[in-house]
Write a protein that holds these residues in place. Structure first.
Motif, PDB file in Angstrom:
ATOM      1  N   VAL A 120       1.137   6.050   8.121  1.00 55.23           N
ATOM      2  CA  VAL A 120       2.111   5.288   7.339  1.00 55.23           C
ATOM      3  C   VAL A 120       3.448   5.203   8.073  1.00 55.23           C
ATOM      4  O   VAL A 120       3.710   5.955   9.010  1.00 55.23           O
ATOM      5  CB  VAL A 120       2.326   5.892   5.923  1.00 55.23           C
ATOM      6  N   HIS A 121       4.251   4.297   7.643  1.00 54.05           N
ATOM      7  CA  HIS A 121       5.631   4.055   8.131  1.00 54.05           C
ATOM      8  C   HIS A 121       5.910   4.451   9.590  1.00 54.05           C
ATOM      9  O   HIS A 121       6.722   5.308   9.879  1.00 54.05           O
ATOM     10  CB  HIS A 121       6.682   4.655   7.189  1.00 54.05           C
ATOM     11  N   VAL A 122       5.247   3.738  10.489  1.00 53.65           N
ATOM     12  CA  VAL A 122       5.482   3.915  11.932  1.00 53.65           C
ATOM     13  C   VAL A 122       6.817   3.244  12.300  1.00 53.65           C
ATOM     14  O   VAL A 122       7.084   2.114  11.907  1.00 53.65           O
ATOM     15  CB  VAL A 122       4.330   3.280  12.735  1.00 53.65           C
ATOM     16  N   TYR A 140      -6.673   9.708   0.813  1.00 54.86           N
ATOM     17  CA  TYR A 140      -6.025  11.016   0.756  1.00 54.86           C
ATOM     18  C   TYR A 140      -4.800  10.976   1.652  1.00 54.86           C
ATOM     19  O   TYR A 140      -4.903  10.694   2.834  1.00 54.86           O
ATOM     20  CB  TYR A 140      -6.946  12.119   1.288  1.00 54.86           C
ATOM     21  N   LYS A 141      -3.637  11.306   1.082  1.00 46.79           N
ATOM     22  CA  LYS A 141      -2.392  11.283   1.866  1.00 46.79           C
ATOM     23  C   LYS A 141      -1.952  12.714   2.150  1.00 46.79           C
ATOM     24  O   LYS A 141      -1.989  13.571   1.272  1.00 46.79           O
ATOM     25  CB  LYS A 141      -1.310  10.563   1.053  1.00 46.79           C
ATOM     26  N   LEU A 142      -1.504  12.936   3.379  1.00 52.98           N
ATOM     27  CA  LEU A 142      -0.954  14.252   3.734  1.00 52.98           C
ATOM     28  C   LEU A 142       0.385  14.090   4.428  1.00 52.98           C
ATOM     29  O   LEU A 142       0.579  13.187   5.239  1.00 52.98           O
ATOM     30  CB  LEU A 142      -1.923  15.006   4.642  1.00 52.98           C
ATOM     31  N   PRO A 147       0.793  -1.228   0.000  1.00 50.69           N
ATOM     32  CA  PRO A 147       0.000   0.000   0.000  1.00 50.69           C
ATOM     33  C   PRO A 147       0.826   1.279   0.000  1.00 50.69           C
ATOM     34  O   PRO A 147       0.269   2.380   0.097  1.00 50.69           O
ATOM     35  CB  PRO A 147      -0.800  -0.121   1.305  1.00 50.69           C
ATOM     36  N   HIS A 148       2.149   1.157  -0.130  1.00 48.26           N
ATOM     37  CA  HIS A 148       2.986   2.357   0.022  1.00 48.26           C
ATOM     38  C   HIS A 148       4.235   2.267  -0.846  1.00 48.26           C
ATOM     39  O   HIS A 148       5.211   1.606  -0.479  1.00 48.26           O
ATOM     40  CB  HIS A 148       3.367   2.493   1.507  1.00 48.26           C
ATOM     41  N   THR A 149       4.186   2.912  -2.019  1.00 52.40           N
ATOM     42  CA  THR A 149       5.328   2.907  -2.942  1.00 52.40           C
ATOM     43  C   THR A 149       5.433   4.263  -3.636  1.00 52.40           C
ATOM     44  O   THR A 149       4.457   5.018  -3.703  1.00 52.40           O
ATOM     45  CB  THR A 149       5.130   1.852  -4.050  1.00 52.40           C
ATOM     46  N   HIS A 150       6.615   4.532  -4.148  1.00 52.34           N
ATOM     47  CA  HIS A 150       6.840   5.760  -4.932  1.00 52.34           C
ATOM     48  C   HIS A 150       7.633   5.388  -6.184  1.00 52.34           C
ATOM     49  O   HIS A 150       8.844   5.191  -6.116  1.00 52.34           O
ATOM     50  CB  HIS A 150       7.633   6.781  -4.128  1.00 52.34           C
ATOM     51  N   LEU A 151       6.951   5.270  -7.318  1.00 57.10           N
ATOM     52  CA  LEU A 151       7.632   4.967  -8.575  1.00 57.10           C
ATOM     53  C   LEU A 151       7.609   6.209  -9.461  1.00 57.10           C
ATOM     54  O   LEU A 151       6.605   6.913  -9.530  1.00 57.10           O
ATOM     55  CB  LEU A 151       6.950   3.793  -9.290  1.00 57.10           C
ATOM     56  N   THR A 186       6.479  -1.260   1.982  1.00 57.95           N
ATOM     57  CA  THR A 186       7.919  -1.077   1.732  1.00 57.95           C
ATOM     58  C   THR A 186       8.338   0.392   1.711  1.00 57.95           C
ATOM     59  O   THR A 186       9.494   0.695   1.933  1.00 57.95           O
ATOM     60  CB  THR A 186       8.337  -1.673   0.373  1.00 57.95           C
ATOM     61  N   ASP A 187       7.405   1.307   1.401  1.00 59.88           N
ATOM     62  CA  ASP A 187       7.794   2.705   1.126  1.00 59.88           C
ATOM     63  C   ASP A 187       8.929   2.722   0.099  1.00 59.88           C
ATOM     64  O   ASP A 187       9.859   3.523   0.192  1.00 59.88           O
ATOM     65  CB  ASP A 187       8.212   3.424   2.414  1.00 59.88           C
ATOM     66  N   HIS A 188       8.823   1.810  -0.887  1.00 60.40           N
ATOM     67  CA  HIS A 188       9.845   1.735  -1.943  1.00 60.40           C
ATOM     68  C   HIS A 188       9.981   3.107  -2.606  1.00 60.40           C
ATOM     69  O   HIS A 188       9.028   3.628  -3.195  1.00 60.40           O
ATOM     70  CB  HIS A 188       9.431   0.681  -2.981  1.00 60.40           C
TER      71      HIS A 188
HETATM   72 ZN   LIG Z   1       6.508   7.155   1.371  1.00 59.71          ZN
END
Ligand SMILES: [Zn+2]
Length: 463
Positions: free
Chosen positions: A238-240, A149-151, A57-61, A314-316
């Motif tokens: 996210v990413h705790v 919605y992400k902030l 649920p968490h990636t940045h491509l 992963t927060d890839h």
């Molecule tokens: Zn991220």
């Protein structure tokens, strides 16, 4: 086309049984012992695990960030995902300043057009809300399958929003059935600490962590929880990374508030001492929130085991050490924040979580697939193995040993956070919607195979 997966151990978040799985077209049609069916293709899975495809649920491509662009585009990032048993992900579409959400989404759709290997959806990252403009547009996004919605409460001068924007977005989410996601760190305080460190001549990678102390993650997490409570919106942190934030989430969940949290693979395996790796190697571990004191690792394992945290992502966000991370050679604040990880999550969590007895196999499936599917409007189409669900399936050999290395990874990054780690358990075959995508160590589909998924609203099912 029909496929019969024979004799494997089918593991879902709830069950584990030896069974055959029969796929007709893109979906699973039958599950049972010794199915008597004619299939175009039979895959023998004896001795293997048959798992729902992992969902990230968490990636940045293909994302511009920190004066550069992430090194993995949709094709290379999703190829890494497929080899690692991830069949679907939700990437962040970032709204530029002054941009409408429609413009932002058009740009992100263009990045994946003709390039996608696996399926994906988009979260919208809200950076700029205007009365009568984007504030109204925001409310229309869930109808288009953009249901989160992400902030960013950090990255001052770039992605960060103030509490007014955060709170008003939460109010919209409460009306429209979207899930609010926050990057929870106090960006204003961090900015002061960063300026002080640089003024004192403290420029090495370790100051990345020292200027982002865990108290500032705990504070922002609690602030977001209280604001979401008042707005009546569901919240996903996210990413705790640390006890400070875990405690805030536990307190909320103990009261049955609509609050969930995730951590990421890397926070179980890296810690603050990694930033001191010689020859600027510490830059590999520069991501935010930062690597923490090692004592937090057992806190995170406890949290994922007991459902204080509900997912592992992963927060890839991959960069090259040589050429991108080196932008911050003389100033840690210029090191692009992020690291690769899409390919390694299942193997690392299976080995160090399941094999080493920290979580059960069912819990692993829940954390990597079922819970993300439920929270992000993909379930039961994705996130489980059941009749009617997409045939997104990983055939996993729990006994095969493999060594993780940048030399063999599919990400374009020139390093791996887990370099040289030997794990037991590896992906044999990845199927997406009934099509074999990875087999025998070879990608079996062309770019363009992956589909965009319009997700259901929060709490609703995607059939
Ligand atoms: Zn991220």
């Amino acid at each position: 086309m029909s496929v019969l997966i024979k004799g494997g151990r089918v593991v879902t978040a709830a069950d584990s049984t030896v069974a055959d799985v029969f796929i007709e077209g893109e979906r699973i049609s039958l599950i049972g012992a010794s199915l008597d069916v004619d299939a175009d293709r039979v895959i023998d899975a004896t001795g293997k695990l048959v798992l729902p495809g992992a969902i990230d649920p968490h990636t940045h491509l293909d994302m511009p960030f920190g004066g550069t662009v992430t090194i993995d585009d949709v094709t290379s990032g999703q190829t890494a995902a497929a080899f690692g048993g991830t069949t679907c992900h939700v990437d962040f579409c970032i709204q530029g300043q002054g941009q409408s959400f429609a413009e932002a989404l058009a740009g992100w759709h263009e990045k994946r057009e003709g390039k996608a290997i696996i399926d994906n959806g988009f979260h919208i990252a809200v950076t700029d809300l205007t009365d009568g403009g984007t504030l109204e547009e925001l409310a229309t996004l869930p109808e288009q399958g953009i249901t989160s919605y992400k902030l960013f409460m950090a990255y001052q001068g770039a992605l960060m929003v103030d509490d007014e924007t955060l709170f008003r977005t939460m109010q919209v989410a409460a009306e429209t059935g979207a899930l609010v996601m926050v990057h929870a760190e106090n960006g204003d305080a961090i900015d002061v600490l960063v300026r002080e460190a640089l003024a004192a001549g403290n420029t090495a990678p370790r100051y990345h962590a020292l200027t982002r102390p865990p108290e500032l993650e705990g504070e922002a997490t609690n602030r977001a929880i209280q604001l979401a409570r008042i707005a009546g919106a569901p919240l996903y942190v996210v990413h705790v990374t640390c006890k400070n934030a875990v405690d805030a989430i536990r307190t909320a969940r103990d009261q049955n508030w609509a609050v969930w949290g995730e951590t990421c693979t890397q926070y179980f395996f890296t810690d603050i001492t990694d930033l001191d790796e010689p020859d600027f190697g510490g830059a590999k571990y520069v991501f935010s929130p930062p690597v923490r004191d090692k004592s937090n690792q057992s806190v995170l394992w406890d949290a994922v085991r007991t459902d204080v945290l509900s997912a592992i992502s992963t927060d890839h966000c991959a960069f090259l050490l040589d050429g991108q991370k080196t932008m911050g050679k003389d100033d840690f604040s210029k090191i692009p924040n992020g690291a690769p990880g899409l390919e390694d999550r299942l193997k690392m969590i299976h080995h160090f979580g399941v094999n080493e007895g920290r979580i059960t196999l069912n819990r692993m499936v829940d954390l990597l697939s079922t819970s993300p599917a439920k929270l992000f409007g993909l379930y039961p189409r994705k996130g489980t193995i059941a009749p009617g669900s997409d045939a997104d399936i990983v055939i996993f050999d729990p006994n095969r040993k493999t060594i993780i290395s940048a030399m063999t990874q599919h990400s374009k990054s020139d390093y791996n956070l887990y370099e040289g780690t030997e794990v037991t358990g590896d992906v044999d075959v990845t199927l997406i919607r009934g099509t074999v995508v990875v087999e025998d160590g070879v990608l079996q589909v062309e770019p363009g195979f992956g589909q965009f998924v319009e997700r259901a609203k929060f709490g609703e099912q995607l059939l």
